[in-house]
Design a protein around this motif. Structure first.
Motif, PDB file in Angstrom:
ATOM      1  N   ALA B  36       0.819  -1.224   0.000  1.00 49.20           N
ATOM      2  CA  ALA B  36       0.000   0.000   0.000  1.00 49.20           C
ATOM      3  C   ALA B  36       0.850   1.269   0.000  1.00 49.20           C
ATOM      4  O   ALA B  36       0.451   2.285  -0.552  1.00 49.20           O
ATOM      5  N   LEU B  39       2.940   2.360  -3.949  1.00 50.98           N
ATOM      6  CA  LEU B  39       2.371   2.978  -5.141  1.00 50.98           C
ATOM      7  C   LEU B  39       1.493   4.163  -4.787  1.00 50.98           C
ATOM      8  O   LEU B  39       0.792   4.142  -3.791  1.00 50.98           O
ATOM      9  N   GLU B  41      -1.693   6.706  -5.823  1.00 48.70           N
ATOM     10  CA  GLU B  41      -2.934   6.516  -6.545  1.00 48.70           C
ATOM     11  C   GLU B  41      -2.899   7.161  -7.928  1.00 48.70           C
ATOM     12  O   GLU B  41      -3.549   6.725  -8.850  1.00 48.70           O
ATOM     13  N   GLU B  44       1.119   6.469 -13.180  1.00 47.23           N
ATOM     14  CA  GLU B  44       0.703   6.019 -14.511  1.00 47.23           C
ATOM     15  C   GLU B  44       0.311   4.548 -14.502  1.00 47.23           C
ATOM     16  O   GLU B  44      -0.653   4.147 -15.143  1.00 47.23           O
ATOM     17  N   VAL B  46      -0.900   2.749 -11.988  1.00 49.77           N
ATOM     18  CA  VAL B  46      -2.198   2.575 -11.339  1.00 49.77           C
ATOM     19  C   VAL B  46      -3.321   3.056 -12.257  1.00 49.77           C
ATOM     20  O   VAL B  46      -4.371   2.426 -12.356  1.00 49.77           O
ATOM     21  N   THR B  47      -3.083   4.158 -12.980  1.00 53.91           N
ATOM     22  CA  THR B  47      -4.089   4.676 -13.914  1.00 53.91           C
ATOM     23  C   THR B  47      -4.387   3.641 -15.004  1.00 53.91           C
ATOM     24  O   THR B  47      -5.547   3.396 -15.330  1.00 53.91           O
TER      25      THR B  47
END
Lengths: 246, 118
Positions: B36, B39, B41, B44, B46-47
Motif C-alpha cells: 500500500a 504505489l 494513486e 501512470e 495505477v491509472t
C-alpha cells in the motif's frame, strides 16, 4: 474524551453502517445474488459451497463469472485467469481506502480482514462516508455496513440455489438481469475521467468480437487489456497534447 | 487431471472454491495491504490498471447479456440488450437511482418472457 464515550460512539456508528446498508445497497446486491445462486445450482455446486462463496470470495464480478463458467465447462485455468484479472481492481480499491480506515498500529491479520471486506459496493459507500466519521469509529461504521451486505448476499445466494428450477422462468429471467444492471450502474457511478468512459465504450465495442478471437474464458482478459490499454493511451495522448498546447 | 480426481467428488467443489475463486481474487487484497505504501494513486501504472479494470468489468456485463445462462438465454438478443438499455436510461433519467434501473430493466425482461410464453 473518555474511553466509554468513544466505545459508545463506535457502537453508534456501527449501527449507522447497518442502517445505511439496509436502506438500499444490501437489497440491490442481494437480488443480484439470487440469480448467481440459481446458476450455481445449475452448475452442480452443493448448497454449502454456494453459501460459502459469498463471505469467502466477496467479489461480485468474480462470483458472477465463476459459476456460469463452471456451468459452461470452461477450462479451469481460464477461470483462474478470468477471476484473477477481474479482481485486479480490488487491489486499487483496497490501496485507496485502507489509509482512510486505518487508525495506526493495526496487526497484519486485522489489515487483511479489513481488506477482505473491501469490494465495489462497500468501497463506493466508504469513500463517500468515511470523511464524515470520526477516525476511531470508521472501522466500526465500515464493518457495520459491509457485514450487513455480506449477511444479505449469503442468504440471497442460498435462496437462489434453493429456488432454482422452481422459480417461474418469467421471474428467473428478470432476476438474472439484476447483476449486470447493478454492475453497470456501479461502473457508471465510478467513471469520472474521459479515460473511464472510453474504457467502457471500447469494452462494449470489443465484447461481441472477443469470443471469435480467443478461446472461451479468455475473452474478458482480451476485452480488459485491449480496450483498457487503448483508453489509457488515448487519454495519455490527449493529456500530452493539452500540455503541449499551453 | 480434474479436481474430482485429485480430491474426492464431495470435496472438489470446496477445493475449487478455495483455489479457483478465492485465491486468485484474494491475492490482490493481500498485495494491497503489503505494498500500500509503494504505489501512489495517481501513478501512470495505477491509472492504466484502473482503465483495464473498468474495461474488464464492462466485459463482464456485456458477456452476461450477450451469452447468458439460465432462463435469460431463452430470450432473443435484442430483448436482452433492450432491457439493459432501458434500465440504464431509467438510471440516467432518475438522477442515478439504482432502484429505478433495476425495476425497469427487470420489468422489461419479465414482460418479454411472459410475451414469449417462457
Amino acid at each position: 474524551m473518555g474511553a466509554d464515550k468513544q466505545k459508545a460512539e463506535r457502537r453508534d456508528w456501527m449501527f449507522r453502517g447497518v442502517r445505511r446498508a439496509l436502506g438500499g445497497p444490501m437489497w440491490f446486491m442481494s437480488l443480484g445474488f439470487l440469480g448467481t445462486g440459481s446458476i450455481a445450482h445449475d452448475a452442480g455446486q452443493p448448497l454449502l459451497a454456494t453459501l460459502l462463496s459469498s463471505p469467502v470470495v466477496w467479489a461480485g464480478p468474480a462470483q458472477l463469472l465463476y459459476f456460469p463458467a463452471l456451468a459452461a465447462n470452461t477450462a479451469i485455468f481460464a477461470i483462474v485467469v478470468a477471476v484473477f484479472i477481474s479482481s485486479a481492481r480490488l487491489m486499487l480499491l483496497s490501496m485507496s481506502l485502507l489509509p482512510m480506515l486505518k487508525r495506526g498500529g493495526e496487526s497484519l491479520p486485522r489489515l487483511l480482514y479489513l481488506s477482505h471486506h473491501i469490494a465495489i459496493t462497500s468501497w463506493t459507500d466508504a469513500m463517500v462516508m468515511a470523511p464524515n466519521v470520526p477516525r476511531h469509529a470508521r472501522q466500526s461504521y465500515f464493518f457495520g455496513f459491509s457485514h450487513t451486505l455480506m449477511f444479505g448476499s449469503t442468504i440471497a445466494i442460498g435462496t437462489g440455489w434453493v429456488l432454482s428450477g422452481s422459480l417461474p422462468p418469467i421471474l428467473a429471467a428478470g432476476l438474472l438481469l439484476i447483476a449486470p444492471l447493478y454492475f453497470s450502474t456501479n461502473i457508471i457511478a465510478s467513471a469520472r475521467r474521459p479515460m473511464d468512459w472510453m474504457a467502457i465504450g471500447f469494452g462494449l465495442l470489443l465484447a461481441p468480437f472477443a469470443r471469435l478471437v480467443v478461446p472461451a474464458g479468455f475473452e474478458l482478459l482480451l476485452i480488459g487489456l485491449v480496450a483498457g490499454t487503448l483508453a489509457y493511451v488515448v487519454q495519455r495522448i490527449l493529456n500530452l497534447r493539452r500540455a503541449a498546447g499551453r | 487431471m480434474s479436481f474430482e480426481e485429485i480430491f474426492s467428488p464431495a470435496l472438489a467443489p470446496y477445493a475449487m472454491l478455495a483455489l479457483v475463486a478465492f485465491a486468485p481474487s484474494e491475492i490482490w487484497r493481500v498485495l494491497a495491504v503489503l505494498v500500500a505504501r509503494g504505489l501512489s494513486e495517481g501513478s501512470e501504472f495505477v491509472t492504466w490498471v484502473q482503465s483495464v479494470a473498468t474495461a474488464l468489468l464492462t466485459g463482464v456485463v456485456a458477456t452476461t447479456v450477450l451469452t447468458p445462462s439460465g432462463a435469460l438465454a431463452q430470450l432473443p438478443l435484442w430483448i436482452r440488450l433492450g432491457a439493459l438499455a432501458i434500465g440504464l436510461a431509467a438510471y440516467g433519467l432518475s438522477r442515478r437511482s439504482v432502484l429505478a434501473a433495476i425495476i425497469t430493466g427487470v420489468a422489461t425482461v419479465s414482460g418479454a418472457a411472459w410475451f414469449y410464453g417462457l
